[in-house]
Design a protein around this motif. Sequence first.
Motif, short mmCIF file in Angstrom:
data_model
loop_
_atom_site.label_atom_id
_atom_site.label_comp_id
_atom_site.label_asym_id
_atom_site.label_seq_id
_atom_site.Cartn_x
_atom_site.Cartn_y
_atom_site.Cartn_z
N TYR A 198 -3.85 3.15 5.11
CA TYR A 198 -3.16 2.98 3.78
C TYR A 198 -2.92 4.13 3.10
CZ TYR A 198 -4.19 -2.21 4.10
OH TYR A 198 -4.25 -3.54 4.45
N THR A 199 -2.01 4.47 2.52
CA THR A 199 -1.78 5.70 1.75
C THR A 199 -1.79 4.96 0.25
OG1 THR A 199 0.58 5.38 1.45
CG2 THR A 199 -0.14 6.72 3.46
N PRO A 200 -2.16 5.93 -0.66
CA PRO A 200 -2.22 5.53 -2.16
C PRO A 200 -1.03 4.82 -2.62
CG PRO A 200 -3.05 7.81 -2.10
CD PRO A 200 -2.54 7.47 -0.43
N SER A 201 0.03 5.50 -2.10
CA SER A 201 1.44 4.69 -2.53
C SER A 201 1.76 3.47 -1.79
CB SER A 201 2.58 5.50 -2.14
OG SER A 201 2.53 6.75 -2.83
N GLU A 202 1.09 3.16 -0.68
CA GLU A 202 1.13 1.89 -0.07
C GLU A 202 0.31 0.95 -0.58
OE1 GLU A 202 2.43 2.98 4.63
OE2 GLU A 202 0.35 2.96 4.06
N ARG A 203 -1.03 1.41 -1.19
CA ARG A 203 -1.80 0.38 -1.77
C ARG A 203 -1.30 0.10 -3.15
NH1 ARG A 203 -6.88 -0.33 -0.67
NH2 ARG A 203 -7.95 0.53 1.06
N GLU A 204 -0.53 1.08 -3.87
CA GLU A 204 0.01 0.74 -5.08
C GLU A 204 1.19 -0.27 -4.95
OE1 GLU A 204 2.04 3.33 -8.92
OE2 GLU A 204 1.56 4.04 -7.02
N VAL A 205 2.19 -0.09 -3.78
CA VAL A 205 3.00 -1.07 -3.42
C VAL A 205 2.30 -2.42 -3.16
CG1 VAL A 205 4.69 -1.81 -1.90
CG2 VAL A 205 4.97 0.55 -3.01
N LEU A 206 1.27 -2.74 -2.58
CA LEU A 206 0.77 -3.84 -2.14
C LEU A 206 0.15 -4.27 -3.30
CD1 LEU A 206 -0.59 -2.95 1.52
CD2 LEU A 206 1.59 -4.30 0.80
#
Length: 231
Positions: A198-206
């Motif tokens: 996971y990238t930080p942006s992906e974690r934020e979206v999830l």
Amino acid sequence: MLPGRGRDGRVTRRARILGTRTVWTPMGDGEFFCPGCGGDRNYQRLTGQRRFTVLGVPVVPRGETGPVVECAACRRHFGTDVLDHPTTVRFSAMLRDAVHTVALAVLSAGGTCARTALEAAAGAVRAAGFADCTEEQLAALVEALAADTGRSYGEPYGAGLAIELHEALDPLAPHLAPVGRESILLQGARIALADGPYTPSEREVLATVGAALTICADDVTRLLVAARTPS
């Protein structure tokens, strides 16, 4: 004692002479998910007027009742809140759109839009109901989304994307069992993991997906960890 002359006989005769009846008036119609039939059916929305009856003939009004929803198939009456439940067709469309929106959001946040991520996203979207969805279509949509918002892959996503996620997921969440809500989040997680951690942006979206699906933060964390474990 002669038949019909006792107390019980008097009560029976009185019940036959006097009574109440509800006269129903149609106020609209449509299609709904009937809890009695267990499927989509036509309905009429009815409002009622209670009346005293004499010999079965309505005479004196006794006030209003309803409104109710009457199924055209089983003829059962339900409260109007039954119309809040989507029809099977509508529910399928909501689920399909939700998965599509989650897939685009995760791809947009991913930073690379790698082929493996596109393949995972397209598979999830096709399984949800967009049978003709291709990797190329998704890539084009992500490009258009980036151009529209003026952001690059992997940058923190903006309020517009969060609003789209909530618009797609908020109406759906109340009609999904916990396992169904978790399944949508896990699909997004697997898309994110298809091209690496996971990238930080992906974690934020999830995290936004989980919140919109009313999954608590601790369970979101648990599910994101579980998605990294091969099944």
